[in-house]
Design an enzyme around this catalytic site. Structure first.
Site, mmCIF file in Angstrom:
data_model
loop_
_atom_site.group_PDB
_atom_site.id
_atom_site.type_symbol
_atom_site.label_atom_id
_atom_site.label_comp_id
_atom_site.label_asym_id
_atom_site.label_seq_id
_atom_site.Cartn_x
_atom_site.Cartn_y
_atom_site.Cartn_z
ATOM 1 N N GLY A 124 0.804 -1.231 0.000
ATOM 2 C CA GLY A 124 0.000 0.000 0.000
ATOM 3 C C GLY A 124 0.827 1.268 0.000
ATOM 4 O O GLY A 124 0.343 2.330 -0.381
ATOM 5 N N CYS A 147 -4.840 -9.976 -3.193
ATOM 6 C CA CYS A 147 -4.386 -8.665 -2.735
ATOM 7 C C CYS A 147 -5.015 -7.623 -3.643
ATOM 8 O O CYS A 147 -4.830 -7.667 -4.863
ATOM 9 C CB CYS A 147 -2.857 -8.612 -2.847
ATOM 10 S SG CYS A 147 -2.158 -6.982 -2.533
ATOM 11 N N CYS A 193 -9.174 -4.379 1.131
ATOM 12 C CA CYS A 193 -7.816 -4.877 1.323
ATOM 13 C C CYS A 193 -8.010 -6.235 1.982
ATOM 14 O O CYS A 193 -8.795 -6.363 2.944
ATOM 15 C CB CYS A 193 -7.033 -3.946 2.257
ATOM 16 S SG CYS A 193 -5.481 -4.670 2.839
#
Ligand code: DGL
Length: 280
Positions: free
Chosen positions: A62, A93, A207
């Site tokens: 991220g 992911c 996420c």
């Protein structure tokens, strides 16, 4: 004019299903997040051999740039496919999928399943038409998310929050640290504090790390619905692997990590059927 050989090549299916029952499903994430996709997949395909790869040396995705993710993820998946010969790969992911899914698909000749924010089901569910999208900083800024919003939630307001703290909390939880509801609350509260945030009734867990904190999220914010893509992705995997002959018995899965070491507890991994840990 194309030759007969070219025509045959064009007509050949791009993905040939291997018949080796020991060919695993390969899961890929930066860390433990993909376990939230592995869990519903195991419920549907309990005997499927599993290789779970955590790019712990690249964690957290991220905070990386699009260029870093787009070069790192296909290269690593290429190495993993060469080593384990999976029948199918799952990019478990959201960050890697929203940035690099096309690159990975063009680099591999097996089916690749991605993980994208569950904005469509959230829009079907929301009554207030205000939806929170909780992801990594990289995911929430992706044009991919804008496209999903325009396509499936055009009449909704989307309030996005990238939360690296929540990613770290999920890793810590699987490593056996005690995670307080307060730390989850303070990581997510900013999403409800922006203008209109008090009307959020549905939160997309965009996420894969975040469903691992669902208990804490529900305790911190009990009045919203949480939506993630895990169950839908598991169904997609089962559909694509419908012709795959699985072993008669379940076998222990392997976790592969990159870098010098990885923290999750064996007891935590065993709950997801992973019984062996190795470095790549
Ligand atoms: N689990 C990942 C996702 O779904 C990424 C977490 C991170 O490495 O920042 O986006």
């Amino acid at each position: 004019m194309r030759t007969a050989a070219q025509l045959a090549a064009a007509a050949a299916p791009r993905h040939r299903a291997p018949v080796d029952p020991s060919a695993p499903i390969l899961f890929f994430d930066s860390g433990v997040g993909g376990l939230s996709v592995l869990e519903p997949t195991r419920a549907l395909l309990p005997n499927a051999p599993i290789v779970y790869a955590a790019d712990s040396a690249g964690f957290p995705y991220g905070k990386r740039t699009e260029a870093e993710i787009a070069s790192r993820v296909p290269a690593l998946l290429g190495r993993l496919v060469e080593r384990f010969h999976p029948c199918l790969a799952v990019i478990a992911c959201n960050t890697a999928s929203t940035v690099a899914l096309d690159h990975v698909r063009s680099a591999l000749d097996i089916p690749v399943v991605g993980t994208v924010p569950a904005i469509k089901p959230a829009a079907e569910m929301s009554r207030t038409r205000v939806i929170g999208v909780l992801g990594t900083e990289a995911t929430v800024r992706q044009p991919y998310v804008d496209d999903l919003a325009a396509k499936f939630a055009a009449d909704c307001t989307l309030i996005r929050l990238g939360s690296p703290e929540l990613v770290e909390l999920a890793e810590a939880k699987l490593a056996g640290d005690a995670i307080g509801v307060e730390s989850v609350r303070s990581a997510v509260q900013p999403m409800f504090d922006v203008d209109g945030g008090d009307r959020i009734d549905t939160v997309v867990l965009a996420c894969t790390h975040f469903p691992l904190l669902e208990e804490e999220l529900r305790a911190a914010f009990p009045n919203v619905n949480y939506v993630d893509g895990g169950a839908g992705i598991a169904r997609r995997i089962a559909h694509l692997a419908a012709d795959q002959p699985w072993p008669a018995e379940p076998a222990g899965g392997i976790l592969i990590y990159t870098g010098d070491g990885y923290r999750p507890l064996m007891s935590a991994l065993a709950r997801f059927g992973l019984t062996e840990v190795k470095s790549l």
